[in-house]
Write an enzyme that holds these catalytic residues in place. Structure first.
Site, mmCIF file in Angstrom:
data_model
loop_
_atom_site.group_PDB
_atom_site.id
_atom_site.type_symbol
_atom_site.label_atom_id
_atom_site.label_comp_id
_atom_site.label_asym_id
_atom_site.label_seq_id
_atom_site.Cartn_x
_atom_site.Cartn_y
_atom_site.Cartn_z
ATOM 1 N N CYS A 315 0.880 -1.189 0.000
ATOM 2 C CA CYS A 315 0.000 0.000 0.000
ATOM 3 C C CYS A 315 0.903 1.221 0.000
ATOM 4 O O CYS A 315 1.050 1.901 1.016
ATOM 5 C CB CYS A 315 -0.913 0.002 1.217
ATOM 6 S SG CYS A 315 -1.710 -1.576 1.581
ATOM 7 N N ALA A 316 1.518 1.501 -1.129
ATOM 8 C CA ALA A 316 2.705 2.348 -1.145
ATOM 9 C C ALA A 316 2.455 3.852 -1.120
ATOM 10 O O ALA A 316 3.314 4.602 -0.671
ATOM 11 C CB ALA A 316 3.560 2.003 -2.369
ATOM 12 N N GLY A 317 1.322 4.332 -1.633
ATOM 13 C CA GLY A 317 1.136 5.767 -1.753
ATOM 14 C C GLY A 317 1.166 6.496 -0.415
ATOM 15 O O GLY A 317 0.650 5.970 0.568
ATOM 16 N N GLY A 320 6.646 7.611 0.802
ATOM 17 C CA GLY A 320 7.726 7.930 1.726
ATOM 18 C C GLY A 320 8.410 6.688 2.271
ATOM 19 O O GLY A 320 9.647 6.567 2.220
ATOM 20 N N LYS A 321 7.622 5.755 2.806
ATOM 21 C CA LYS A 321 8.210 4.505 3.293
ATOM 22 C C LYS A 321 8.822 3.716 2.147
ATOM 23 O O LYS A 321 9.848 3.043 2.318
ATOM 24 C CB LYS A 321 7.148 3.661 3.999
ATOM 25 C CG LYS A 321 6.570 4.263 5.277
ATOM 26 C CD LYS A 321 5.605 3.288 5.925
ATOM 27 C CE LYS A 321 4.854 3.910 7.089
ATOM 28 N NZ LYS A 321 3.873 4.923 6.629
ATOM 29 N N GLU A 340 0.138 0.422 -5.552
ATOM 30 C CA GLU A 340 -0.766 1.493 -5.102
ATOM 31 C C GLU A 340 -1.933 1.577 -6.074
ATOM 32 O O GLU A 340 -1.745 1.919 -7.242
ATOM 33 C CB GLU A 340 -0.014 2.830 -5.045
ATOM 34 C CG GLU A 340 -0.878 4.046 -4.790
ATOM 35 C CD GLU A 340 -1.787 3.894 -3.578
ATOM 36 O OE1 GLU A 340 -3.006 4.124 -3.748
ATOM 37 O OE2 GLU A 340 -1.287 3.547 -2.492
ATOM 38 N N ASP A 386 1.159 -1.180 4.943
ATOM 39 C CA ASP A 386 0.825 0.082 5.614
ATOM 40 C C ASP A 386 -0.647 0.347 5.325
ATOM 41 O O ASP A 386 -1.001 1.088 4.422
ATOM 42 C CB ASP A 386 1.715 1.199 5.078
ATOM 43 C CG ASP A 386 1.483 2.527 5.781
ATOM 44 O OD1 ASP A 386 0.744 2.547 6.785
ATOM 45 O OD2 ASP A 386 2.021 3.558 5.325
ATOM 46 N N CYS A 439 -1.237 3.957 11.092
ATOM 47 C CA CYS A 439 -1.055 5.202 11.840
ATOM 48 C C CYS A 439 -2.283 5.410 12.726
ATOM 49 O O CYS A 439 -3.074 6.339 12.524
ATOM 50 C CB CYS A 439 -0.852 6.376 10.900
ATOM 51 S SG CYS A 439 -0.347 7.882 11.772
#
Length: 506
Positions: A315-317, A320-321, A340, A386, A439
């Site tokens: 879940c890349a968008g 940053g990670k 993504e 993520d 988060c």
């Protein structure tokens, strides 16, 4: 870190129906309402638009400041007014209700926003009593209408008779002494349900030797009202932290990150103007986010030392990670694939990773992450999940978000979160590692998701994330038991990230 010693070792809601239906901008557009260089007018206009359009301060404020043409002092004053009013809205409204002797819902929206800005100045900015009363009344005349001015004048005169601590005592004393969540909610300006979620998260986190739940939650809420640091990440192999520090303006105040070896906390710097950020060799990334990526990269798989491994950010968008993982992968001879589903966010991932060596990134896919396990089974050595979540762990960065989120937000994405984790466990090879991070401190989005998925399989073992993070940062406060790690603002001064590590066994 440098010869000159510049781095020291110190450390959303609905449309407001009380506004006129045609006024979608939330600002009273009477004749003569033109852009003004008065920071109070700018703050009012942005505050009103936040309430009527469900937009965010950080999106509205830059344009409003540019249009107003104020000097840096005026810009800073307006910025503090906007962000402070949003953070402290709950307490401010309680004070207004006590002084006005009516519910805030009974006050017209324009007058209420005027009063909020006035109260914030009076209680938090030490503006002189006579000045804040007269200036707030003038703002009422200009934005809420002359009929509002008398009411605003009367309320503000009552408000300036007490300071912040006195008003906090007054409004909290009206709440039953045994209703601890509500007393904390008003005192620290948060919805009650968020206070209760934080309390449950703290009780489940397993930190030893800390204060009781109420004291710890109060510390969390207080930190949530502080302005967060801007944290940069020096992407390894592209730039190191000392070099990044040397390239920042001499006027900047810098400190190394507390936990991540790649973090640099900065003050007095606009990250968008930092050359290293523009080139993609560094980025803006909270330390909690960095630690999530580092935990995956440093957990031990049953394979070798990382050379030849295939990594996946599911879940890349916005990337940053992904960029940090890619930089670490490059140093170990591994490759990284990103996924993504949103095309716009996938483009952000491509932009964020543009500085990585071309051989590292195998591509940016645009699939539903829940399908990756079927499309690419047993393919990857390390996978970062993520997962999308309520964002309850980053409220201090968007203070208005606390008033828009609802308890049901915590379970709205549960099926998606479980589906993503299950997909990752299909896509990882036997002996490979999956990190599930969010988060959020809410149990419904963190431990409960991992428990539900692992209860349905005997082919996965939960690893000790505490031990992995201890190797990364030996001085970091960590739970006193093995297992998942929940970061907290008052302990770590990071976003409240949850990190769970698991390894596929067969």
């Amino acid at each position: 870190m440098t010869d000159d010693g510049r781095i020291s070792s110190s450390p959303r809601g609905g449309h407001d129906s009380r506004r006129p239906g045609g006024n979608r901008g939330g600002v009273s557009r009477r004749p003569g309402n033109k852009p003004s260089g008065d920071p109070r007018l700018v703050a009012y206009d942005v505050t009103a638009r936040i309430g009527s359009t469900d937009s965010f301060s950080n999106l509205l404020l830059p344009g409003a400041l540019a249009a107003a043409g104020m000097d840096p002092r005026g810009n800073a004053f307006a910025t503090q007014l906007v962000y402070g009013t949003q953070r402290w809205r709950g307490l401010i409204d309680a004070v207004i209700e006590a002084a006005a002797k009516r519910a805030s819902s009974a006050i017209d929206a324009h007058s209420l926003d005027v009063l909020r800005i006035g109260v914030y100045q009076a209680l938090f900015m030490n503006v002189a009593d006579h000045a804040v009363v007269s200036q707030t009344v003038d703002l009422a005349r200009r934005r809420a209408g002359s009929r509002s001015a008398g009411f605003v004048n009367a309320v503000m005169r009552r408000i300036v008779t007490r300071d912040l601590k006195e008003w906090q005592s007054v409004v909290v004393s009206r709440i039953a002494k045994d209703d601890h969540p509500q007393r904390l909610a008003v005192r620290y300006s948060h919805p009650r349900w968020i206070v209760e979620e934080l309390s449950r998260a703290w009780d489940a986190a397993g930190y030893p030797g800390e204060e009781d739940s109420e004291t710890s939650v109060a510390a969390m809420l207080a930190r949530d009202n502080d302005e967060p640091d801007v944290t940069l990440v020096a992407r390894p192999g592209l730039i190191d932290r000392d070099e990044l520090a040397d390239r920042l303006p001499r006027t900047a105040r810098l400190a190394p990150g507390r936990w991540s070896p790649y973090a640099l906390r900065v003050h007095g710097v606009n990250p968008e103007r930092v050359d290293a950020v523009r080139r993609g060799v560094a980025g803006v990334e909270d330390e909690g986010s960095q630690l999530a990526a580092l935990a995956l990269a440093n957990a031990e798989t049953s394979g070798g030392d990382g050379a030849g491994e295939a990594w996946l950010d599911l879940c890349a968008g916005p990337g940053g990670k992904t960029a940090l993982l890619g930089a670490i992968a490059a140093g170990r001879g591994a490759t990284l694939t990103a996924n993504e589903p949103s095309h716009h966010r996938a483009q952000l991932v491509r932009d964020n990773t543009r500085a990585l060596p071309p051989a590292v990134m195998t591509g940016v896919l645009e699939h539903d992450g829940r399908d990756i396990g079927t499309m690419h089974p047993d393919c990857f050595d390390r996978i970062l999940v993520d997962a999308p979540c309520s964002g309850l762990g980053s409220l201090r960065r968007r203070p208005e978000a606390r008033w828009r989120k609802r308890p049901e937000d915590l379970t709205a994405l549960a099926d998606v979160q479980r589906g993503l984790l299950e997909s990752a466990l299909r896509a990882v090879r036997v002996g490979g590692m999956v990190a599930y991070v969010t988060c959020s401190p809410a149990l419904a989005e963190t431990r409960d998701i991992v428990d539900a998925v692992l209860d349905g399989t005997d082919a996965v073992e939960r690893l000790d994330a505490t031990a992995v993070l201890r190797r990364i940062s030996p001085d970091m406060p960590l739970p006193g038991r093995e297992g998942d790690v929940q970061l907290f603002e008052h302990l770590h001064d990071t976003d409240q990230m949850f990190i769970s590590l698991m390894r596929r066994t067969r």
